[in-house]
Motif scaffolding. Structure first.
Motif, PDB file in Angstrom:
ATOM      1  N   ALA A  51     -12.140  47.861 -12.338  1.00 26.97           N
ATOM      2  CA  ALA A  51     -10.952  46.995 -12.319  1.00 26.97           C
ATOM      3  C   ALA A  51      -9.759  47.795 -11.817  1.00 26.97           C
ATOM      4  O   ALA A  51      -9.567  48.955 -12.206  1.00 26.97           O
ATOM      5  N   VAL A  52      -8.956  47.186 -10.946  1.00 27.70           N
ATOM      6  CA  VAL A  52      -7.765  47.829 -10.407  1.00 27.70           C
ATOM      7  C   VAL A  52      -6.550  47.051 -10.888  1.00 27.70           C
ATOM      8  O   VAL A  52      -6.422  45.852 -10.619  1.00 27.70           O
ATOM      9  N   CYS A  53      -5.656  47.714 -11.617  1.00 24.54           N
ATOM     10  CA  CYS A  53      -4.499  47.053 -12.214  1.00 24.54           C
ATOM     11  C   CYS A  53      -3.212  47.757 -11.789  1.00 24.54           C
ATOM     12  O   CYS A  53      -3.217  48.957 -11.513  1.00 24.54           O
ATOM     13  N   VAL A 100       0.415  44.497  -1.002  1.00 28.80           N
ATOM     14  CA  VAL A 100       0.814  44.829   0.365  1.00 28.80           C
ATOM     15  C   VAL A 100       0.393  46.245   0.750  1.00 28.80           C
ATOM     16  O   VAL A 100      -0.072  46.484   1.867  1.00 28.80           O
ATOM     17  N   LEU A 101       0.522  47.187  -0.188  1.00 25.60           N
ATOM     18  CA  LEU A 101       0.383  48.602   0.164  1.00 25.60           C
ATOM     19  C   LEU A 101      -0.954  49.235  -0.211  1.00 25.60           C
ATOM     20  O   LEU A 101      -1.257  50.336   0.260  1.00 25.60           O
ATOM     21  N   HIS A 102      -1.743  48.575  -1.038  1.00 26.64           N
ATOM     22  CA  HIS A 102      -2.926  49.256  -1.573  1.00 26.64           C
ATOM     23  C   HIS A 102      -4.227  48.518  -1.279  1.00 26.64           C
ATOM     24  O   HIS A 102      -5.173  48.597  -2.069  1.00 26.64           O
ATOM     25  N   GLN A 103      -4.290  47.823  -0.169  1.00 24.45           N
ATOM     26  CA  GLN A 103      -5.536  47.176   0.212  1.00 24.45           C
ATOM     27  C   GLN A 103      -6.660  48.195   0.396  1.00 24.45           C
ATOM     28  O   GLN A 103      -7.826  47.915   0.080  1.00 24.45           O
ATOM     29  N   LYS A 104      -6.311  49.364   0.891  1.00 22.26           N
ATOM     30  CA  LYS A 104      -7.330  50.395   1.110  1.00 22.26           C
ATOM     31  C   LYS A 104      -7.961  50.824  -0.208  1.00 22.26           C
ATOM     32  O   LYS A 104      -9.179  51.057  -0.284  1.00 22.26           O
ATOM     33  N   VAL A 141     -22.168  43.952  -9.212  1.00 21.19           N
ATOM     34  CA  VAL A 141     -20.928  44.683  -8.967  1.00 21.19           C
ATOM     35  C   VAL A 141     -19.753  43.739  -9.220  1.00 21.19           C
ATOM     36  O   VAL A 141     -19.737  42.598  -8.753  1.00 21.19           O
ATOM     37  N   LEU A 142     -18.776  44.214  -9.972  1.00 20.20           N
ATOM     38  CA  LEU A 142     -17.569  43.418 -10.257  1.00 20.20           C
ATOM     39  C   LEU A 142     -16.346  44.291 -10.038  1.00 20.20           C
ATOM     40  O   LEU A 142     -16.206  45.343 -10.658  1.00 20.20           O
ATOM     41  N   VAL A 143     -15.441  43.841  -9.149  1.00 19.91           N
ATOM     42  CA  VAL A 143     -14.197  44.569  -8.873  1.00 19.91           C
ATOM     43  C   VAL A 143     -13.039  43.588  -8.940  1.00 19.91           C
ATOM     44  O   VAL A 143     -12.588  43.059  -7.913  1.00 19.91           O
ATOM     45  N   PRO A 144     -12.523  43.296 -10.147  1.00 19.21           N
ATOM     46  CA  PRO A 144     -11.330  42.443 -10.252  1.00 19.21           C
ATOM     47  C   PRO A 144     -10.076  43.255  -9.969  1.00 19.21           C
ATOM     48  O   PRO A 144      -9.870  44.327 -10.545  1.00 19.21           O
ATOM     49  N   CYS A 145      -9.238  42.769  -9.084  1.00 20.00           N
ATOM     50  CA  CYS A 145      -8.019  43.481  -8.694  1.00 20.00           C
ATOM     51  C   CYS A 145      -6.790  42.696  -9.132  1.00 20.00           C
ATOM     52  O   CYS A 145      -6.704  41.478  -8.911  1.00 20.00           O
ATOM     53  N   LEU A 146      -5.855  43.387  -9.756  1.00 21.96           N
ATOM     54  CA  LEU A 146      -4.574  42.812 -10.180  1.00 21.96           C
ATOM     55  C   LEU A 146      -4.760  41.646 -11.136  1.00 21.96           C
ATOM     56  O   LEU A 146      -4.082  40.616 -11.039  1.00 21.96           O
ATOM     57  N   SER A 147      -5.712  41.777 -12.051  1.00 23.03           N
ATOM     58  CA  SER A 147      -5.885  40.792 -13.112  1.00 23.03           C
ATOM     59  C   SER A 147      -6.054  41.543 -14.420  1.00 23.03           C
ATOM     60  O   SER A 147      -6.072  42.772 -14.443  1.00 23.03           O
ATOM     61  N   TRP A 148      -6.198  40.781 -15.524  1.00 26.29           N
ATOM     62  CA  TRP A 148      -6.309  41.431 -16.824  1.00 26.29           C
ATOM     63  C   TRP A 148      -7.253  40.629 -17.696  1.00 26.29           C
ATOM     64  O   TRP A 148      -8.062  39.852 -17.190  1.00 26.29           O
ATOM     65  N   SER A 149      -7.156  40.795 -19.010  1.00 27.39           N
ATOM     66  CA  SER A 149      -8.141  40.220 -19.918  1.00 27.39           C
ATOM     67  C   SER A 149      -7.948  38.734 -20.179  1.00 27.39           C
ATOM     68  O   SER A 149      -8.867  38.065 -20.643  1.00 27.39           O
TER      69      SER A 149
END
Length: 568
Positions: free
Chosen positions: A477-479, A515-519, A218-226
């Motif tokens: 991925a969450v961007c 700050v707002l989208h940890q959930k 499982v891979l969930v990179p948050c606020l990163s890119w290529s």
């Protein structure tokens, strides 16, 4: 969408300064670039870390909701590249959080959490992500202390201020190999399915580490890119880098320019500059109009319509006849010969260069006028902002000629206008002053040192240079759409590099998303682990039942001692 203003304001409030000591030793960079070719190959990198790599558990604590373990091990990078890892960072420290009772004895999911920029010690990841995931979904967690952070921070380092550019690559190499150590440790203890995640820099490090695990992960990179190249060259973090010092070091030591620059490649260079200009064309023209207004020149121009692109080639931009801007005789003839013209890469670059030359000439003219007007009290800020109507003090004021309003649109093109308003010659004083003042700091991509930075970052961090993760269907991925820390313009999309991965976009900037989208970050992790669980059940690959959530502290200590004796 425009970059988040909050990101820019937040960055200005921070006092963190990166790479104050320069690029790092050329020999160290050479070793890192060569090692990258090994790490980027999954089969080769996986062999660097044995499955029974020794890990010592130093502490065990049981609370009402979970069991907390703490451990350490020697970073494998020090074994493969001795002398590159600072002594304080050579020993990796981590914390494990496990539920006292697993919800399903055949599934013991555990996620490795990597740190973002400035995330020292364990408390932030433990309280914001790990504990809520434990309560909501019964997910275990491993929190790895970053090299150069927390207990692994060198004594002479202040806060998160990495001394050299090479330190970011040492950090990445450590985290990739240390992640393999911890994933092996999880398998030995019967945990699974396994996953890895992180926010910002931690998300990108998680992506790099996941490429080298030869099993579903499982891979969930948050606020990163290529790639990380845009972060340090066009993002707001680029403002915290002393580019003058890096440029001076780059040109003073021939090894950087003549040897190391040939070892790196800018992957997303083609058309990036032209794309960036055309996308921001209306604002660029607005700036030009403001400059001309200050010089008491009235003119009118229309922005280029870039709303339509070629259906066959997204890199080709359509220019309408009535909104075209004449830059040269060749472009003029082509633009007005048909109702619609498709601008190619070379011509976009020509357009970009022409506009840049005009803007630079305007700035130099203002600097020249202000310097001659008051040479004793001159400052960089006043040079950039001030405008004068005179050419030289003490002489008859010479007004810049204006453009007649009766001129046709064709005659009021940018090239002809500049030829009419700029003096034919520039004094030697103005030339020397322009050399002292860096008027290109807002266009760092034009500087050779910054191109070297882009090449280094692409070489060592671009996901195109690494293996595709074993199972891209387990990637979410969450961007952030308005991310000013991690710009996406001009960078290859994650969808293109990892076909089958799910990419979620937030209508937020980097700071507001954190700050707002940890959930949302947590729900993305939970959803990815649920998919992994279903796949495990379909394949009949489940954990072997064990009586406790992990081996006892004494058993782990005995195993560690046996492993150390073997390696010694």
């Amino acid at each position: 969408m425009p970059p988040s203003r909050l990101d820019a304001i937040y960055r200005r409030l921070l006092i963190t300064r990166f790479f104050e000591k320069g690029w790092g030793k050329p020999e160290n960079l050479r070793r890192l670039f060569e090692f990258r070719k090994i790490v980027s190959n999954r089969e080769a990198c996986y062999k660097l870390v044995p499955e029974d790599y020794p890990v010592e558990i130093t502490k065990e604590e049981k609370t009402s909701e979970c069991t907390i373990l703490e451990g350490k091990f020697m970073t494998p990078l020090e074994l493969h590249l001795p002398g590159l890892v600072p002594k304080a960072a050579q020993e990796a420290h981590f914390q494990v959080m496990l539920p006292n009772k697993w919800r399903d004895p055949n599934h013991k999911p555990i996620c490795l959490h990597l740190a973002g920029t400035g995330d020292h010690y364990y408390w932030r990841r433990r309280n914001f992500i790990a504990k809520p995931l434990l309560r909501e979904a019964g997910l275990g967690a491993i929190i790895l202390e970053n090299p150069f952070y927390g207990v692994r921070k060198p004594e002479d380092q202040v806060r998160s201020n990495l001394h050299n550019v090479s330190d970011i690559f040492v950090m990445g190499g450590c985290l990739v190999l240390e992640s393999l150590v911890l994933l092996h440790w999880c398998e030995r203890n019967g945990f699974g399915p396994l996953g890895i995640t992180g926010l910002s820099m931690g998300g990108h490090m998680a992506s790099l580490a996941a490429t080298n695990w030869p099993k579903p992960l499982v891979l969930v990179p948050c606020l990163s890119w290529s790639t990380a190249s845009a972060v340090f060259t066009t993002g707001v973090m680029s403002q915290s880098i002393n580019w003058d010092m890096l440029e001076t070091q780059y040109f003073s030591d021939g090894q950087y320019r003549e040897r190391l620059a040939k070892m790196v490649t800018v992957i997303d260079e083609a058309f990036m500059a032209g794309q960036h200009f055309v996308k921001n064309y209306p604002s660029t023209i607005k700036d030009l109009q403001h400059d001309l207004k200050e010089a008491k020149i009235s003119r009118s121009t229309s922005p280029v319509d870039v709303s339509k692109r070629s259906s066959t080639n997204p890199n080709i931009i359509h220019l309408d006849k009535e909104n075209s801007l004449q830059l040269s005789e060749s472009l003029h003839n082509k633009l007005w010969s048909t109702d619609r013209y498709e601008l190619t890469n070379c011509e976009v670059n020509e357009l970009n260069e022409k506009i840049k030359a005009v803007q630079d000439k305007l700035r130099m003219e203002r600097h020249h006028n202000e310097f001659l007007k008051n040479p004793t009290k001159i400052s960089t800020e006043t040079l950039v902002n001030a405008t004068s109507d005179t050419i030289s003090p003490g002489s008859t004021a010479t007004k810049l000629p204006s453009v007649q309003e009766s001129k046709t649109e064709e005659e009021s093109t940018l090239t002809k206008l500049m030829n009419s308003i700029l003096p034919a010659t520039t004094s030697a004083v103005a030339t020397r002053q322009a050399e002292k003042i860096d008027i290109t700091k807002t266009k760092w991509w034009e500087r050779e040192a910054l191109q070297f930075m882009r090449g280094m970052m692409d070489e060592c961090t671009h996901l195109k240079n690494f293996s595709v993760p074993y199972d891209t269907s387990l990637i979410t991925a969450v961007c952030a759409k308005d991310d000013a820390y991690v710009p996406r313009d001009g960078c290859t999309s994650l969808e293109d590099i990892w076909p089958g991965a799910e990419i979620r976009y937030l209508d937020a900037g980097h700071v507001s998303a954190y700050v707002l989208h940890q959930k949302l970050f947590r729900s993305s992790i939970i959803g990815a682990f649920e998919r992994a669980k279903r796949k495990r059940e379909q394949n009949g690959n489940v954990c072997e039942p064990i009586s406790s959530c992990a081996l006892s502290y004494d058993d782990l200590q005995r195993r560690y001692q046996d492993q150390m004796q073997f390696y010694n």
